[in-house]
Design a protein around this motif. Structure first.
Motif, mmCIF file in Angstrom:
data_model
loop_
_atom_site.group_PDB
_atom_site.id
_atom_site.type_symbol
_atom_site.label_atom_id
_atom_site.label_comp_id
_atom_site.label_asym_id
_atom_site.label_seq_id
_atom_site.Cartn_x
_atom_site.Cartn_y
_atom_site.Cartn_z
ATOM 1 N N PRO A 1 -56.947 5.632 -42.292
ATOM 2 C CA PRO A 1 -57.833 4.906 -43.213
ATOM 3 C C PRO A 1 -57.789 5.565 -44.591
ATOM 4 O O PRO A 1 -57.253 6.652 -44.731
ATOM 5 N N ASN A 2 -58.369 4.903 -45.628
ATOM 6 C CA ASN A 2 -58.373 5.465 -46.979
ATOM 7 C C ASN A 2 -59.628 5.014 -47.704
ATOM 8 O O ASN A 2 -60.523 4.422 -47.102
ATOM 9 N N SER A 3 -59.666 5.229 -49.014
ATOM 10 C CA SER A 3 -60.907 4.990 -49.769
ATOM 11 C C SER A 3 -61.267 3.524 -49.882
ATOM 12 O O SER A 3 -62.423 3.195 -50.158
ATOM 13 N N VAL A 4 -60.320 2.628 -49.680
ATOM 14 C CA VAL A 4 -60.621 1.204 -49.842
ATOM 15 C C VAL A 4 -60.398 0.407 -48.562
ATOM 16 O O VAL A 4 -60.713 -0.779 -48.517
ATOM 17 N N SER A 5 -59.882 1.023 -47.525
ATOM 18 C CA SER A 5 -59.550 0.248 -46.333
ATOM 19 C C SER A 5 -59.764 1.067 -45.072
ATOM 20 O O SER A 5 -59.239 2.176 -44.936
ATOM 21 N N GLN A 6 -60.536 0.504 -44.171
ATOM 22 C CA GLN A 6 -60.719 1.096 -42.852
ATOM 23 C C GLN A 6 -59.880 0.376 -41.794
ATOM 24 O O GLN A 6 -59.836 0.792 -40.646
ATOM 25 N N ARG B 1 -59.860 11.600 -42.350
ATOM 26 C CA ARG B 1 -59.732 11.977 -40.942
ATOM 27 C C ARG B 1 -60.406 13.318 -40.648
ATOM 28 O O ARG B 1 -60.652 13.649 -39.497
ATOM 29 N N GLY B 2 -60.658 14.077 -41.720
ATOM 30 C CA GLY B 2 -61.355 15.339 -41.549
ATOM 31 C C GLY B 2 -60.484 16.483 -41.083
ATOM 32 O O GLY B 2 -60.990 17.511 -40.628
ATOM 33 N N ALA C 1 -49.865 7.178 -35.801
ATOM 34 C CA ALA C 1 -51.100 6.541 -36.261
ATOM 35 C C ALA C 1 -51.616 7.156 -37.557
ATOM 36 O O ALA C 1 -52.150 6.459 -38.419
ATOM 37 N N GLU C 2 -51.430 8.462 -37.723
ATOM 38 C CA GLU C 2 -51.953 9.122 -38.914
ATOM 39 C C GLU C 2 -51.143 8.802 -40.169
ATOM 40 O O GLU C 2 -51.613 9.012 -41.279
ATOM 41 N N SER C 3 -49.919 8.349 -39.996
ATOM 42 C CA SER C 3 -49.088 7.993 -41.157
ATOM 43 C C SER C 3 -48.630 6.537 -41.060
ATOM 44 O O SER C 3 -47.463 6.213 -41.249
ATOM 45 N N ASN C 4 -49.593 5.687 -40.757
ATOM 46 C CA ASN C 4 -49.360 4.248 -40.654
ATOM 47 C C ASN C 4 -49.665 3.621 -42.008
ATOM 48 O O ASN C 4 -50.805 3.619 -42.469
ATOM 49 N N LEU C 5 -48.645 3.087 -42.688
ATOM 50 C CA LEU C 5 -48.797 2.574 -44.049
ATOM 51 C C LEU C 5 -49.836 1.460 -44.126
ATOM 52 O O LEU C 5 -49.878 0.573 -43.270
ATOM 53 N N ASP C 6 -50.645 1.516 -45.197
ATOM 54 C CA ASP C 6 -51.643 0.474 -45.458
ATOM 55 C C ASP C 6 -51.042 -0.553 -46.409
ATOM 56 O O ASP C 6 -50.984 -0.343 -47.623
ATOM 57 N N HIS C 7 -50.606 -1.671 -45.872
ATOM 58 C CA HIS C 7 -49.956 -2.703 -46.671
ATOM 59 C C HIS C 7 -50.927 -3.476 -47.554
ATOM 60 O O HIS C 7 -50.502 -4.283 -48.381
ATOM 61 N N HIS C 8 -52.228 -3.228 -47.394
ATOM 62 C CA HIS C 8 -53.216 -3.869 -48.260
ATOM 63 C C HIS C 8 -53.299 -3.196 -49.629
ATOM 64 O O HIS C 8 -53.816 -3.796 -50.573
#
Length: 485
Positions: free
Chosen positions: A203-208, A175-176, A217-224
Motif C-alpha cells: 500500500p502507499n499514501s494514496v492507495s490501500q 508496512r512498518g 506482495a511487498e513489491s507489487n506495483l500500484d498501477h493506479h
C-alpha cells in the motif's frame, strides 16, 4: 464326464469371445486388412491417389513459437541460438516468436526474467553479478529481432508488470518494516529509468488497494499511480514505447494478469497497440471470455488445454472435447497451446499433457480455430519435429471453414472443417482406442478419393454421391482426411 467338461469349457470360451467383440461396427474386425488378412467387405482402393498441393491452399493462418523453455541452456547464448533458427521456423509457417522476459532480473545471469528488476537493462548494464542476461547481450537481442523481421516474423515481448524484485532495502512506513522496494542506479535499476520506491507499490499514501498477488506482495506495483502509468505505457520513453519503438518488439505476452486489473492491459493496448495475449491461468472458458471482452486482448486458451489434458490423459474420455472452450466463441482471440515453460516444469500431473499424447493434442489445436502456439522443446524434439512441421502445413492450408463435430464418444472424436470456396477443408479423426477404428461420416466431398494427410493411415476411401465416406484412425492416434487430385 471328461467330454462334458471339455464341451462346457468350449461353450464358455465361445460365449466370452462373442461378448468381447465390439458392437460398434466402426471397429476393424480382427480378420481384416489390419492383420494382413482379406477384408470381409473390402472397399475398392484406387491406385496411388495423388495428394493435392497444400501450398496452393494458403488460408492466411500461421502459428506462434514459444521460443524458450524453463532454465534454457546454454546461458548467455540463447539469443544467438534463436537467430540461427528463425529462417527455418519462418519457412515452416511460423509468424511470431514469443521471447522470454528480455531484461535483467534479480537472479542476474541465472534469471529467466520473471524476477524483473530493471526494465531497460537488456544485457548492457553490469548489475546483479552480470552484464549479459541469461539469454545474452543487448546487441545479440537486437540482431535476433532484426533477423526475425527480415523473415517477416514478429517478435513478442514477455511483459511482467505485476511484481518487481531485486531492489534495495528501505523503511516502508505503510508496512512498518523494511522492504525491498528501492530501485535506483545503485539498487537494481542501473539504467536510471523508472526509478521507484515504496510509494509506487501497495500500500502507499494514496492507495490501500491490493489485488492480492501471490508473488512478491511487498513489491507489487500500484498501477493506479500516475507515475507508474507514465513509466509503463504513457511516456515517450515508457516501457511499452521503448520496447516497441527502440527495441522493435511487435506485441505483448502479459504475465500473470491475475495480479492486476484488466483495465491496465486495455490502457496499454489503447496507447501502443500490437498483438497481445494474456496469461490468465483459468480453465473456465467463461472467465477467459469476460477478460477478452473487457481488455480487447487475446488470451491463452487454458480451457482448451485442460479439456485436452482431461480427455487424453486424466479421464481418458474424449467427450471432454465437446465442452466449452474459448476458441468456440472467440477464435480470433484464443491462443491455443499444448505445453509451455510452466506446464512442462510443473510437478502436478494435471498441468501437462503426456509426451505419448502430445501429437494428438497438436493435431487438435492445429486443425481447429484459434491461434496455435508451438512449444520450443516439442518442436526441437527430433521425435516430433517432422510431424509438427506437417501439422503446421496442414493448419496453414486446409484447416479452414466452419467447424462441426461429426462424432464423439469416450475414445473417438471426429471433427470437420468445411473449407471455404475452392479450399476443401479437412476431417480430423482422433482415437484413444487400442485398436484401429473406422467410422462412416458425412463429408462435403462427393465421389472423391480421400487420403490421410497426417501420413498415419494408408487407407484411401472414396466418398459416395452424397458425400458419405468411411474413414480410419490408427490405434491411439489420429488421421487428417482431405481430397486427392
Amino acid at each position: 464326464m471328461k467330454l462334458n467338461k471339455i464341451l462346457i469349457l468350449w461353450i464358455l470360451a465361445l460365449f466370452m469371445g462373442l461378448s468381447s467383440c465390439s458392437s460398434d461396427d466402426s471397429e476393424i474386425d480382427p480378420t481384416d486388412d489390419v492383420t494382413g488378412q482379406p477384408d470381409p467387405d473390402p472397399e475398392p482402393q484406387p491406385d496411388n491417389p495423388e495428394p493435392i498441393d497444400l501450398s496452393a491452399y494458403d488460408n492466411g493462418s500461421r502459428v506462434m513459437m514459444q521460443a524458450f523453455y524453463w532454465d534454457v541452456e546454454p546461458r548467455f547464448e540463447w539469443w544467438t541460438n534463436l537467430t540461427d533458427k528463425v529462417g527455418g521456423w519462418a519457412d515452416a509457417g511460423i509468424n511470431r516468436l514469443w521471447l522470454p522476459v528480455a531484461t535483467k532480473g534479480q537472479s542476474g545471469g541465472y534469471s529467466m526474467g520473471y524476477d524483473v528488476s530493471d526494465y531497460y537493462d537488456f544485457g548492457n548494464y553490469n548489475q546483479h553479478g552480470t552484464t549479459e542476461t541469461r539469454f545474452g547481450s543487448r546487441e545479440e537481442l537486437e540482431e535476433l529481432i532484426s533477423t526475425a523481421h527480415q523473415n517477416d516474423v514478429e517478435v513478442i515481448a514477455d511483459i511482467v508488470i505485476n511484481h518487481n524484485s531485486g531492489g534495495g532495502l528501505e523503511y516502508n512506513p505503510y508496512r512498518g518494516y523494511e522492504t525491498y522496494t528501492l530501485f535506483d542506479e545503485e539498487h537494481g535499476n542501473a539504467s536510471g529509468m523508472f526509478n521507484r520506491n515504496y510509494e509506487y507499490f501497495y500500500p502507499n499514501s494514496v492507495s490501500q488497494y491490493d489485488p492480492g498477488s501471490l508473488f512478491y506482495a511487498e513489491s507489487n506495483l500500484d498501477h493506479h499511480r500516475e507515475y507508474v502509468q507514465d513509466w509503463l505505457w504513457k511516456k515517450d520513453n515508457s516501457v511499452a514505447k521503448y520496447y516497441k519503438n527502440v527495441m522493435g518488439f511487435d506485441g505483448w505476452r502479459f504475465d500473470y494478469v491475475l495480479g492486476f486489473e484488466p483495465w491496465v492491459v486495455k490502457a496499454w493496448l489503447d496507447e501502443v497497440g500490437g498483438f497481445s495475449v494474456a496469461e490468465l491461468w483459468d480453465g473456465r472458458a467463461s472467465v477467459l471470455r469476460d477478460y477478452v471482452n473487457e481488455t480487447g486482448s487475446g488470451a491463452f486458451d487454458f480451457a482448451t488445454f485442460y479439456k485436452l489434458e482431461e480427455g487424453l490423459d486424466r479421464f481418458e474420455d474424449l467427450n471432454t472435447l465437446d465442452q466449452d472452450m474459448l476458441w468456440k466463441t472467440h477464435p480470433e482471440k484464443a491462443v491455443t497451446f499444448t505445453a509451455n515453460h510452466d506446464t512442462e516444469k510443473d510437478s502436478n500431473e494435471d498441468n501437462f499433457i503426456k509426451s505419448s499424447n502430445k501429437m494428438k493434442a497438436y493435431a487438435y489445436i492445429l486443425t481447429h480455430p484459434g491461434y496455435p502456439t508451438i512449444f520450443y522443446s516439442d518442436y526441437e524434439n527430433t521425435d516430433f519435429q517432422d510431424e509438427i512441421k506437417n501439422l503446421i502445413e496442414i493448419h496453414n492450408s486446409i484447416a479452414t471453414g466452419d467447424t462441426e463435430i461429426l462424432y464423439i464418444d469416450e475414445d473417438e472424436y471426429v471433427m470437420k472443417r468445411a473449407g471455404t470456396g475452392t479450399n476443401p477443408g479437412l476431417i480430423l479423426y482422433i482415437s484413444i482406442s487400442n485398436s484401429t477404428k473406422r467410422r462412416s461420416v458425412s463429408s462435403n466431398w462427393n465421389n472423391v478419393t480421400l487420403m490421410d494427410y497426417s501420413g498415419n493411415s494408408t487407407y484411401n476411401p472414396t466418398s459416395d454421391e452424397n458425400g458419405a465416406v468411411t474413414i480410419e484412425a490408427p490405434s491411439n492416434g489420429y488421421s487428417i482426411w482431405s481430397i486427392t487430385e
